[in-house]
Scaffold this motif. Structure first.
Motif, PDB file in Angstrom:
ATOM      1  N   ALA A   6       0.841  -1.204   0.000  1.00 11.24           N
ATOM      2  CA  ALA A   6       0.000   0.000   0.000  1.00 11.24           C
ATOM      3  C   ALA A   6       0.874   1.251   0.000  1.00 11.24           C
ATOM      4  CB  ALA A   6      -0.933  -0.008   1.200  1.00 11.24           C
ATOM      5  N   ALA A   7       1.969   1.224   0.743  1.00 10.96           N
ATOM      6  CA  ALA A   7       2.873   2.379   0.795  1.00 10.96           C
ATOM      7  C   ALA A   7       3.497   2.641  -0.573  1.00 10.96           C
ATOM      8  CB  ALA A   7       3.958   2.153   1.844  1.00 10.96           C
ATOM      9  N   GLN A   8       3.851   1.581  -1.274  1.00 10.94           N
ATOM     10  CA  GLN A   8       4.429   1.747  -2.609  1.00 10.94           C
ATOM     11  C   GLN A   8       3.398   2.311  -3.583  1.00 10.94           C
ATOM     12  OE1 GLN A   8       5.703  -2.355  -2.927  1.00 10.94           O
ATOM     13  NE2 GLN A   8       7.869  -1.758  -2.898  1.00 10.94           N
ATOM     14  N   ARG A   9       2.149   1.856  -3.478  1.00 10.83           N
ATOM     15  CA  ARG A   9       1.090   2.386  -4.352  1.00 10.83           C
ATOM     16  C   ARG A   9       0.830   3.860  -4.064  1.00 10.83           C
ATOM     17  NH1 ARG A   9      -1.171  -2.658  -3.139  1.00 10.83           N
ATOM     18  NH2 ARG A   9      -2.578  -1.720  -1.637  1.00 10.83           N
ATOM     19  N   GLU A  11       2.991   6.021  -2.853  1.00  8.72           N
ATOM     20  CA  GLU A  11       4.149   6.769  -3.354  1.00  8.72           C
ATOM     21  C   GLU A  11       4.083   6.911  -4.869  1.00  8.72           C
ATOM     22  OE1 GLU A  11       7.739   8.925  -3.474  1.00  8.72           O
ATOM     23  OE2 GLU A  11       6.224   8.605  -1.935  1.00  8.72           O
ATOM     24  N   GLU A  12       3.685   5.856  -5.548  1.00  9.76           N
ATOM     25  CA  GLU A  12       3.554   5.903  -7.006  1.00  9.76           C
ATOM     26  C   GLU A  12       2.484   6.919  -7.411  1.00  9.76           C
ATOM     27  OE1 GLU A  12       1.889   2.663  -9.875  1.00  9.76           O
ATOM     28  OE2 GLU A  12       3.978   2.163  -9.394  1.00  9.76           O
ATOM     29  N   ALA A  13       1.363   6.909  -6.696  1.00  7.24           N
ATOM     30  CA  ALA A  13       0.290   7.870  -6.983  1.00  7.24           C
ATOM     31  C   ALA A  13       0.754   9.296  -6.687  1.00  7.24           C
ATOM     32  CB  ALA A  13      -0.951   7.537  -6.178  1.00  7.24           C
ATOM     33  N   ARG A  14       1.519   9.462  -5.613  1.00  6.56           N
ATOM     34  CA  ARG A  14       2.020  10.791  -5.258  1.00  6.56           C
ATOM     35  C   ARG A  14       2.905  11.344  -6.377  1.00  6.56           C
ATOM     36  NH1 ARG A  14       6.273  13.366  -3.457  1.00  6.56           N
ATOM     37  NH2 ARG A  14       7.594  11.540  -3.322  1.00  6.56           N
ATOM     38  N   LEU A  15       3.713  10.491  -6.945  1.00  5.44           N
ATOM     39  CA  LEU A  15       4.593  10.924  -8.033  1.00  5.44           C
ATOM     40  C   LEU A  15       3.817  11.163  -9.328  1.00  5.44           C
ATOM     41  CD1 LEU A  15       7.635   8.576  -7.366  1.00  5.44           C
ATOM     42  CD2 LEU A  15       7.455  11.029  -6.847  1.00  5.44           C
ATOM     43  N   ALA A  16       2.794  10.347  -9.565  1.00  4.34           N
ATOM     44  CA  ALA A  16       2.013  10.471 -10.801  1.00  4.34           C
ATOM     45  C   ALA A  16       1.079  11.680 -10.757  1.00  4.34           C
ATOM     46  CB  ALA A  16       1.198   9.202 -11.031  1.00  4.34           C
TER      47      ALA A  16
END
Length: 137
Positions: A6-9, A11-16
């Motif tokens: 969940a943390a990786q998802r 972070e990915e959304a934060r960058l996107a």
């Protein structure tokens, strides 16, 4: 494809979706959410479904055109659903979706903050305007 935590998802959304970037879709959503009519309609629907005429009475000062436009925008963004009941006259009800309901506590907090601090904001405005008028700004 590797499984993500969940943390990786997040972070990915934060960058996107970085709203500081001009072309980011989340910036357009923030534009919508910061609209006064959107926030007032959201607050009005927080207590449950309403007919168009109820919303028009509750949200004082909104024109028919602006209320219609606001509801369409909110429906397009998935915040509001519209239910048509065939009758004479046709009945149309608006209600918050689960996405809209998730937003209610945030918008109610902003509305409450504005109501609580309005006297302080007015005083700051008057002080600024007085300072600007005397050439201190």
């Amino acid at each position: 494809m590797a499984t993500q935590t969940a943390a990786q998802r997040r972070e990915e959304a934060r960058l996107a979706y970085n709203a500081y970037l001009a072309g980011c879709p989340s910036r357009k959503l923030l534009d919508t959410l910061s609209d006064k009519w959107v926030s007032l309609v959201l607050a009005a629907l927080a207590d449950g479904p309403c007919r168009y005429s109820e919303l028009a009475r509750t949200v004082a000062g909104v024109s028919q055109k602006m209320l219609t436009q606001t509801l369409r925008t909110m429906e397009r963004d998935g915040l509001v659903s519209r239910t048509i009941t065939p009758s004479v006259p046709v009945r149309v009800d608006y209600r918050l979706t689960s996405l809209g309901e998730d937003l209610v506590p945030l918008m109610q907090a902003i509305k409450s903050w504005a109501e609580i601090h309005m006297d302080e904001v007015e005083a700051a405005r008057q002080a600024y305007d007085s300072s600007a008028a005397s050439g201190d700004a």
